[in-house]
Design a protein around this motif. Sequence first.
Motif, PDB file in Angstrom:
ATOM      1  N   SER A 302       0.826  -1.206   0.000  1.00  0.00           N
ATOM      2  CA  SER A 302       0.000   0.000   0.000  1.00  0.00           C
ATOM      3  C   SER A 302       0.861   1.257   0.000  1.00  0.00           C
ATOM      4  O   SER A 302       0.522   2.248  -0.661  1.00  0.00           O
ATOM      5  N   LEU A 303       1.978   1.231   0.725  1.00  0.00           N
ATOM      6  CA  LEU A 303       2.860   2.393   0.754  1.00  0.00           C
ATOM      7  C   LEU A 303       3.516   2.607  -0.603  1.00  0.00           C
ATOM      8  O   LEU A 303       3.647   3.756  -1.072  1.00  0.00           O
ATOM      9  N   ARG A 304       3.932   1.527  -1.259  1.00  0.00           N
ATOM     10  CA  ARG A 304       4.562   1.659  -2.574  1.00  0.00           C
ATOM     11  C   ARG A 304       3.578   2.222  -3.600  1.00  0.00           C
ATOM     12  O   ARG A 304       3.908   3.127  -4.376  1.00  0.00           O
ATOM     13  N   VAL A 305       2.374   1.668  -3.628  1.00  0.00           N
ATOM     14  CA  VAL A 305       1.386   2.110  -4.614  1.00  0.00           C
ATOM     15  C   VAL A 305       0.972   3.551  -4.348  1.00  0.00           C
ATOM     16  O   VAL A 305       0.817   4.351  -5.287  1.00  0.00           O
ATOM     17  N   ALA A 306       0.798   3.917  -3.088  1.00  0.00           N
ATOM     18  CA  ALA A 306       0.440   5.306  -2.761  1.00  0.00           C
ATOM     19  C   ALA A 306       1.550   6.267  -3.192  1.00  0.00           C
ATOM     20  O   ALA A 306       1.278   7.370  -3.691  1.00  0.00           O
ATOM     21  N   GLY A 307       2.802   5.863  -3.020  1.00  0.00           N
ATOM     22  CA  GLY A 307       3.914   6.715  -3.461  1.00  0.00           C
ATOM     23  C   GLY A 307       3.945   6.889  -4.967  1.00  0.00           C
ATOM     24  O   GLY A 307       4.226   7.989  -5.476  1.00  0.00           O
ATOM     25  N   LEU A 308       3.639   5.832  -5.705  1.00  0.00           N
ATOM     26  CA  LEU A 308       3.598   5.949  -7.164  1.00  0.00           C
ATOM     27  C   LEU A 308       2.430   6.820  -7.623  1.00  0.00           C
ATOM     28  O   LEU A 308       2.553   7.569  -8.597  1.00  0.00           O
ATOM     29  N   LEU A 309       1.301   6.737  -6.924  1.00  0.00           N
ATOM     30  CA  LEU A 309       0.171   7.611  -7.255  1.00  0.00           C
ATOM     31  C   LEU A 309       0.524   9.070  -7.008  1.00  0.00           C
ATOM     32  O   LEU A 309       0.148   9.952  -7.804  1.00  0.00           O
ATOM     33  N   ASP A 310       1.235   9.352  -5.940  1.00  0.00           N
ATOM     34  CA  ASP A 310       1.700  10.724  -5.707  1.00  0.00           C
ATOM     35  C   ASP A 310       2.658  11.170  -6.810  1.00  0.00           C
ATOM     36  O   ASP A 310       2.672  12.352  -7.188  1.00  0.00           O
ATOM     37  N   ALA A 311       3.458  10.227  -7.334  1.00  0.00           N
ATOM     38  CA  ALA A 311       4.357  10.567  -8.437  1.00  0.00           C
ATOM     39  C   ALA A 311       3.568  10.923  -9.686  1.00  0.00           C
ATOM     40  O   ALA A 311       3.960  11.826 -10.445  1.00  0.00           O
ATOM     41  N   PHE A 312       2.434  10.244  -9.919  1.00  0.00           N
ATOM     42  CA  PHE A 312       1.581  10.602 -11.055  1.00  0.00           C
ATOM     43  C   PHE A 312       1.071  12.036 -10.921  1.00  0.00           C
ATOM     44  O   PHE A 312       1.069  12.807 -11.893  1.00  0.00           O
ATOM     45  N   ALA A 313       0.617  12.387  -9.725  1.00  0.00           N
ATOM     46  CA  ALA A 313       0.129  13.745  -9.494  1.00  0.00           C
ATOM     47  C   ALA A 313       1.245  14.768  -9.652  1.00  0.00           C
ATOM     48  O   ALA A 313       1.036  15.856 -10.207  1.00  0.00           O
ATOM     49  N   GLU A 314       2.448  14.424  -9.196  1.00  0.00           N
ATOM     50  CA  GLU A 314       3.593  15.328  -9.344  1.00  0.00           C
ATOM     51  C   GLU A 314       3.958  15.511 -10.815  1.00  0.00           C
ATOM     52  O   GLU A 314       4.333  16.613 -11.243  1.00  0.00           O
ATOM     53  N   ALA A 315       3.838  14.459 -11.602  1.00  0.00           N
ATOM     54  CA  ALA A 315       4.112  14.571 -13.038  1.00  0.00           C
ATOM     55  C   ALA A 315       3.122  15.512 -13.712  1.00  0.00           C
ATOM     56  O   ALA A 315       3.497  16.326 -14.574  1.00  0.00           O
ATOM     57  N   ALA A 316       1.851  15.428 -13.326  1.00  0.00           N
ATOM     58  CA  ALA A 316       0.849  16.332 -13.891  1.00  0.00           C
ATOM     59  C   ALA A 316       1.110  17.773 -13.468  1.00  0.00           C
ATOM     60  O   ALA A 316       0.959  18.703 -14.278  1.00  0.00           O
ATOM     61  N   ALA A 317       1.513  17.975 -12.215  1.00  0.00           N
ATOM     62  CA  ALA A 317       1.818  19.329 -11.744  1.00  0.00           C
ATOM     63  C   ALA A 317       3.013  19.916 -12.492  1.00  0.00           C
ATOM     64  O   ALA A 317       3.019  21.099 -12.847  1.00  0.00           O
ATOM     65  N   PHE A 318       4.029  19.085 -12.746  1.00  0.00           N
ATOM     66  CA  PHE A 318       5.172  19.579 -13.516  1.00  0.00           C
ATOM     67  C   PHE A 318       4.752  19.928 -14.939  1.00  0.00           C
ATOM     68  O   PHE A 318       5.228  20.917 -15.508  1.00  0.00           O
ATOM     69  N   GLY A 319       3.885  19.128 -15.525  1.00  0.00           N
ATOM     70  CA  GLY A 319       3.406  19.434 -16.871  1.00  0.00           C
ATOM     71  C   GLY A 319       2.661  20.758 -16.922  1.00  0.00           C
ATOM     72  O   GLY A 319       2.826  21.543 -17.873  1.00  0.00           O
ATOM     73  N   GLN A 320       1.847  21.035 -15.917  1.00  0.00           N
ATOM     74  CA  GLN A 320       1.147  22.321 -15.853  1.00  0.00           C
ATOM     75  C   GLN A 320       2.144  23.471 -15.781  1.00  0.00           C
ATOM     76  O   GLN A 320       2.007  24.484 -16.491  1.00  0.00           O
TER      77      GLN A 320
END
Length: 402
Positions: A302-320
Amino acid sequence: MGVNSIGYDLPRAERQALVCDCAEASEAAAIALARFDERLLRAEPVLVEGVRQRGHAFEAQALIGLSGGLCPLEDLCLHDAGMDVRSPTRELARAAAMLDERRRLARREPAEVLSESALRLRLGIEGPPEPDRPGRATTPSGTVKQLAAPWDRIDREDDEEDQADEDTLDIEEEDHHADPAFAEIDALLVRTRKKLDAWNDFSSEEGRKNLTLRDPGYDAAGRFERWQQILEEGRGLPAALAAALALDAWLWLEPSERAGELGFAFAATVLRQRGLGSAHLPVVGLGLRRGKFRWSPHQALSLRVAGLLDAFAEAAAFGQADLDRLSLARNVMLRRCEGRRGNSKLAELVDLFVASPLVTVQLAAARLQVTPQAVEAMLKELGGSLPRELTGRKRYRAWGIL
């Protein structure tokens, strides 16, 4: 190593608990990716192309950083354009290969990329055994091989005779130059040669051309099949969670012994397939690189998957943020185009700077269909709004918004 010893199991109860634990992070990542993708769909085409091309370069650099390497972005862009200012390093060559791979994946349909046949072809994994046919034989491991022709047997006998001669010569040399001080070294060399002979195929011309150091017990086919099962199980999960689970399984199982970075591109393709990346290929590795989370197999699922989901959100924020940066740079350069004649090419040069990570005089002259002297004059007209020069040279220079 067999697949059963890898230990990546996801029972139904654990999968349901994972959905509940990561529901908030999954929703946040999906919203961030959807907003960025929708903004790209509404943006001007030149800005969209610029974000895509820069994203590929940023992602390749980030993947090298995640593996502990160093690859300056300027060197990557110059190497991609064939304008290296220094000798390419191993990390730079890997980043260039990732850059080309992402461009190929972005041009193809997600369903085509994620099909089992395409994945097996890309990873170099053989498919299920074919039915027996005349002239073919099955090995104990289940793979099918072609029966040897008479001339192949003759060549193999010749190779065995040559090998016997070499062994006899080695024994004579060892007896002639016997030295107790080198006994352990000689024994180590003999064991190493036997191990390499077992891992490589010297019986065919193709095998002799593709000599490599591979672990015969790696079981890439079994790992790939288990990862395929995880990918199929994710079809009933939310899009972001399915992509995070596919990436986590890839990092855990490592289906490819040589191309571990492909898992990030495949996870981004899963997001595209599920509608969270219609206008771009998400930069998953860059989001993981910029965040505080670092994936480790010792962490809970659960910790690994939650960290990867946060990375997805960070990638979208960088794209913005990158889209905002490109828009601002374009507006500043377009101010220099005010009051120009109707046949001026300066605005097209500005769009070329926005759409391409790197621009040279020769590239601009070919794209705008003008002379290099005209491009040089337009570069002077941009003045202080001209993008940064990347080469540090007086000739054969290149500029880019990085």
